[in-house]
Design a protein around this motif. Structure first.
Motif, PDB file in Angstrom:
ATOM      1  N   ALA A  22      16.390 -11.232 -11.608  1.00  0.00           N
ATOM      2  CA  ALA A  22      15.741 -11.948 -10.375  1.00  0.00           C
ATOM      3  C   ALA A  22      15.335 -10.858  -9.360  1.00  0.00           C
ATOM      4  N   PHE A  23      13.842 -11.114  -9.782  1.00  0.00           N
ATOM      5  CA  PHE A  23      13.176  -9.251  -8.768  1.00  0.00           C
ATOM      6  C   PHE A  23      13.914  -9.216  -7.631  1.00  0.00           C
ATOM      7  N   ARG A  24      13.620 -10.218  -6.442  1.00  0.00           N
ATOM      8  CA  ARG A  24      14.021  -9.847  -5.254  1.00  0.00           C
ATOM      9  C   ARG A  24      15.380  -9.250  -4.767  1.00  0.00           C
ATOM     10  N   ASP A  25      16.407  -9.475  -5.426  1.00  0.00           N
ATOM     11  CA  ASP A  25      17.866  -8.730  -5.666  1.00  0.00           C
ATOM     12  C   ASP A  25      17.930  -7.063  -6.062  1.00  0.00           C
ATOM     13  N   VAL A  26      17.452  -7.213  -7.153  1.00  0.00           N
ATOM     14  CA  VAL A  26      17.201  -6.359  -7.339  1.00  0.00           C
ATOM     15  C   VAL A  26      16.614  -5.045  -6.290  1.00  0.00           C
ATOM     16  N   HIS A  27      15.566  -5.883  -6.397  1.00  0.00           N
ATOM     17  CA  HIS A  27      14.557  -4.472  -5.906  1.00  0.00           C
ATOM     18  C   HIS A  27      14.682  -4.509  -4.176  1.00  0.00           C
ATOM     19  N   TYR A  28      15.381  -5.261  -3.947  1.00  0.00           N
ATOM     20  CA  TYR A  28      16.537  -5.008  -1.764  1.00  0.00           C
ATOM     21  C   TYR A  28      17.445  -4.727  -2.290  1.00  0.00           C
TER      22      TYR A  28
ATOM     23  N   ILE B  56       0.703  -1.535   0.099  1.00  0.00           N
ATOM     24  CA  ILE B  56      -0.279  -0.177   0.079  1.00  0.00           C
ATOM     25  C   ILE B  56       1.039   1.638  -0.227  1.00  0.00           C
ATOM     26  N   THR B  57       1.832   0.909   0.694  1.00  0.00           N
ATOM     27  CA  THR B  57       2.855   2.479   1.227  1.00  0.00           C
ATOM     28  C   THR B  57       3.390   2.439  -0.817  1.00  0.00           C
ATOM     29  N   GLY B  58       3.841   1.363  -0.494  1.00  0.00           N
ATOM     30  CA  GLY B  58       4.524   1.526  -2.384  1.00  0.00           C
ATOM     31  C   GLY B  58       3.620   2.422  -3.350  1.00  0.00           C
ATOM     32  N   VAL B  59       2.773   1.609  -3.455  1.00  0.00           N
ATOM     33  CA  VAL B  59       2.338   2.179  -4.649  1.00  0.00           C
ATOM     34  C   VAL B  59       1.616   3.430  -4.087  1.00  0.00           C
TER      35      VAL B  59
ATOM     36  N   ALA C 206       7.327   0.888 -10.451  1.00  0.00           N
ATOM     37  CA  ALA C 206       7.174   0.030 -11.394  1.00  0.00           C
ATOM     38  C   ALA C 206       7.491  -0.866 -10.903  1.00  0.00           C
ATOM     39  N   MET C 207       8.533  -2.060 -10.628  1.00  0.00           N
ATOM     40  CA  MET C 207       8.837  -2.642 -10.778  1.00  0.00           C
ATOM     41  C   MET C 207       8.024  -3.679  -9.208  1.00  0.00           C
TER      42      MET C 207
ATOM     43  N   TRP D 119       4.184 -10.206 -12.273  1.00  0.00           N
ATOM     44  CA  TRP D 119       4.245  -9.824 -13.988  1.00  0.00           C
ATOM     45  C   TRP D 119       5.566  -9.253 -14.028  1.00  0.00           C
ATOM     46  N   TYR D 120       7.071 -10.132 -14.439  1.00  0.00           N
ATOM     47  CA  TYR D 120       8.323  -9.976 -14.804  1.00  0.00           C
ATOM     48  C   TYR D 120       8.765 -10.460 -15.292  1.00  0.00           C
TER      49      TYR D 120
END
Length: 190
Positions: free
Chosen positions: A150-156, A83-86, A133-134, A142-143
């Motif tokens: 990898a999503f988690r690595d880049v997001h972190y 919610i906060t991210g959006v 955006a990610m 959707w990836y």
């Protein structure tokens, strides 16, 4: 050569002044930028904290212990994170809207300190846009980048870049932030 340099500077400054005058509105003040910035900063910090909680639940360091009650704590923290991210998306766009005319300042920087400041802001804005955006695409599961990273690595990793950039940005802009934190600031444009 100096005549050509003077001409370019004069034309650039005139064009910049005209464009900034056209983009000027009463809502584009330092005070509005500070107010939106502090809400956006708080949202980024909340996203960062809940994201760290999620990260360390999935990849705990040796000796880490987490509460097991309430049983839905993870669902709550992830709900807050999403919610906060959006909510960060319109906040970031609003903050960018308030400072948009500054992109057309001429000359673009006056010295190495201002160049470093503008480059750090470019890192903050670009990392934030990619991160949000990610994260939004992740809510849809959707990836499109999955063959590349990898999503988690880049997001972190981006989260750390953003928090560091926010800290640097606040440190650089602290005099303006302090001056316009409460009502009654002079309302000047950055």
């Amino acid at each position: 050569m100096s005549l050509l340099t003077e001409l370019v500077q004069r034309v650039g400054q005139d064009q910049s002044a005209r464009l900034q005058a056209r983009l000027a509105t009463p809502a584009r003040t330092t005070r509005v930028t500070v107010v939106i910035g502090r809400v956006l900063g708080a949202a980024f910090l909340l996203c960062f904290a809940t994201g760290l909680y999620s990260h360390f639940l999935q990849n705990p360091l040796p000796g880490m212990r987490f509460p097991t009650r309430p049983v839905n704590l993870y669902a709550i923290t992830q709900g807050v994170h999403v919610i906060t991210g959006v909510a960060c998306i319109p906040l970031l766009l609003a903050k960018l809207w308030t400072v948009y005319p500054q992109l057309f300042a001429f000359p673009p920087f006056k010295g190495l300190a201002q160049l470093a400041e503008r480059l750090s802001i470019a890192v903050l804005v670009s990392a934030s846009l990619v991160q949000l955006a990610m994260g939004l695409l992740n809510t849809y599961q959707w990836y499109p980048w999955s063959p590349f990273f990898a999503f988690r690595d880049v997001h972190y990793a981006l989260a750390w870049v953003i928090i560091g950039s926010v800290g640097l940005h606040v440190a650089v802009k602290l005099p303006l932030i302090v001056r316009h934190w409460r009502r009654g600031g002079d309302g000047e444009v950055r």
